[in-house]
Scaffold this active site. Structure first.
Site, PDB file in Angstrom:
ATOM      1  N   ASP A 125       0.969  -1.109   0.007  1.00  0.00           N
ATOM      2  CA  ASP A 125      -0.205   0.261   0.101  1.00  0.00           C
ATOM      3  C   ASP A 125       0.288   0.909   0.220  1.00  0.00           C
ATOM      4  O   ASP A 125       1.822   1.864  -1.108  1.00  0.00           O
ATOM      5  CB  ASP A 125      -1.562  -0.300   1.472  1.00  0.00           C
ATOM      6  CG  ASP A 125      -1.887   1.352   1.597  1.00  0.00           C
ATOM      7  OD1 ASP A 125      -3.249   0.966   0.946  1.00  0.00           O
ATOM      8  OD2 ASP A 125      -1.225   2.017   1.865  1.00  0.00           O
ATOM      9  N   TYR A 170      -0.125  11.606   4.087  1.00  0.00           N
ATOM     10  CA  TYR A 170      -0.963  11.813   2.368  1.00  0.00           C
ATOM     11  C   TYR A 170      -1.635  13.024   1.672  1.00  0.00           C
ATOM     12  O   TYR A 170      -1.868  14.076   0.971  1.00  0.00           O
ATOM     13  CB  TYR A 170      -2.564  10.868   2.790  1.00  0.00           C
ATOM     14  CG  TYR A 170      -2.438   9.701   2.118  1.00  0.00           C
ATOM     15  CD1 TYR A 170      -2.775   9.229   0.960  1.00  0.00           C
ATOM     16  CD2 TYR A 170      -2.196   9.482   3.508  1.00  0.00           C
ATOM     17  CE1 TYR A 170      -2.699   7.697   1.055  1.00  0.00           C
ATOM     18  CE2 TYR A 170      -2.623   7.511   3.820  1.00  0.00           C
ATOM     19  CZ  TYR A 170      -2.318   6.876   2.172  1.00  0.00           C
ATOM     20  OH  TYR A 170      -2.429   5.880   2.508  1.00  0.00           O
ATOM     21  N   HIS A 202      -7.328  -6.053  -0.715  1.00  0.00           N
ATOM     22  CA  HIS A 202      -6.182  -5.457  -0.481  1.00  0.00           C
ATOM     23  C   HIS A 202      -4.419  -5.639   0.107  1.00  0.00           C
ATOM     24  O   HIS A 202      -3.577  -5.388  -0.044  1.00  0.00           O
ATOM     25  CB  HIS A 202      -7.045  -4.115  -0.058  1.00  0.00           C
ATOM     26  CG  HIS A 202      -5.639  -2.667   0.081  1.00  0.00           C
ATOM     27  ND1 HIS A 202      -5.402  -2.397  -1.121  1.00  0.00           N
ATOM     28  CD2 HIS A 202      -5.178  -2.253   1.086  1.00  0.00           C
ATOM     29  CE1 HIS A 202      -4.256  -1.192  -0.601  1.00  0.00           C
ATOM     30  NE2 HIS A 202      -4.340  -1.011   0.347  1.00  0.00           N
TER      31      HIS A 202
END
Length: 362
Positions: free
Chosen positions: A168, A280, A335
């Site tokens: 990820d 982020y 995921h």
């Protein structure tokens, strides 16, 4: 001659304006949707929505000796102290594991046990996560800082190269380390994250991926994303790992109640969400990349039922790897692949590590 240059500058300015209008417009939309969900939770019971139990003691699984030893290293240049768990004898080849969001070193528990027989396996808490120091300003989480962290940690551990593994967001960092410091990565293994250039190109052309990546935009808001994670005793966090839509697949190795409590313990500590989300908050000013090529053998593993990343990006990644590239897509896998299908993932990694591939022809 002046007119074309002026026109070019104007075109770039318009493109930049449209880009940031998209970013902040979608940010506002995602925030509005989150606010509506919050109002719904408060309407059903404001007391229960905002109440959460104190978590003062770490679950026993976080101190399981079979996973390795808890260690710390302070980086001279940044002054930051990093926490990691290490398994396997010192002096063996280094395997460095970089987790994603919202995870921490514990997401690699199955790999710590598996690869310690032949490697010094180090599962790191990234900058801002868990017991690693968390600078307060979002500028301290730019991609350049995160890449340099890995280089500095490698050197502080006494190594000049490693097998680098990322999942990820940790996969994003792993790609960038491999691009910027290729001499430090003998083999690259990435789980459920495409080459960063593929990601930036694909998301602008495919609205479906733009929607799946809505949290990138939502996280640009100050403090509100952190607050939303805490509502209903971290319901969002639990749902990410356990819900039918985003959680570990039906055929997967599901998280135990103690595993989930480990995540809740880490992220319920004061300020524990701000550092991870700050990762982020700089991304739109750091991408796209100027340099793209990956020059070492690369393994990309992908869970086909990934709710956040479309599988088409996995095959597109091939064009950026100028060496042996192996892609394996696992059906019915989520995921959270290395936690979902650890036996299969570990077997695929062993195969990749032991083979001696021929270099891709240009």
């Amino acid at each position: 001659a002046a007119m074309p240059a002026a026109a070019l500058r104007a075109l770039r300015a318009v493109r930049a304006l449209l880009f940031w209008a998209l970013v902040y417009g979608y940010c506002a939309l995602c925030t509005a949707l989150a606010a509506l969900r919050l109002l719904g939770s408060l309407g059903r019971g404001p007391g229960s929505a905002l109440r959460r139990p104190a978590r003062d003691c770490a679950p026993a699984c976080l101190h399981d000796p079979s996973l390795g030893t808890h260690c710390y290293v302070r980086i001279k240049d940044s002054g930051l102290r990093f926490h990691y768990v290490a398994a396997g004898e010192r002096g063996k080849p280094l395997m460095l594991l970089l987790h994603g969001f919202p995870e921490f070193w514990y997401s690699w528990r199955h790999q710590l046990r598996e690869f310690k027989s032949e490697y010094r396996v180090v599962a790191l808490d990234l900058r801002g996560y868990g017991e690693t120091d968390a600078p307060s300003h979002k500028e301290n989480y730019k991609l350049d800082c995160l890449i340099t962290d890995i280089k500095d940690i490698l050197e502080s551990l006494g190594y000049n190269k490693c097998v680098l593994v990322g999942h990820d967001w940790g996969g994003m960092i792993a790609w960038l380390v491999a691009i910027c410091f290729p001499e430090m990565v003998t083999k690259l293994i990435v789980v459920n994250f495409p080459h960063p250039s593929v990601f930036t190109e694909y998301i602008l052309r495919h609205p479906s991926q733009l929607i799946k990546s809505g949290y990138y935009f939502f996280f640009q808001m100050p403090w509100f994303p952190e607050f939303m994670f805490t509502v209903n005793d971290f319901k969002v966090l639990k749902s990410l790992f356990t819900s039918q839509a985003t959680g570990i697949g039906r055929k997967g190795c599901r998280l135990t109640a103690e595993d989930i409590e480990a995540y809740l313990y880490i992220f319920s500590q004061p300020g524990a969400l701000t550092g991870p989300i700050n990762h982020y908050r700089n991304i739109f000013s750091c991408l796209p990349l100027q340099h793209h090529e990956v020059t070492m053998p690369t393994l990309l593993l992908w869970g086909e039922r990934d709710a956040f990343m479309e599988v088409e990006m996995a095959e597109m990644t091939r064009m950026y790897v100028k060496n042996h590239f192996r892609l394996t897509i696992l059906s019915e896998a989520s995921h959270w692949l290395q936690q979902d299908q650890p036996d299969i993932v570990n077997k695929l990694i062993w195969t990749f590590l032991k083979e001696e591939p021929t270099r891709k022809r240009e």
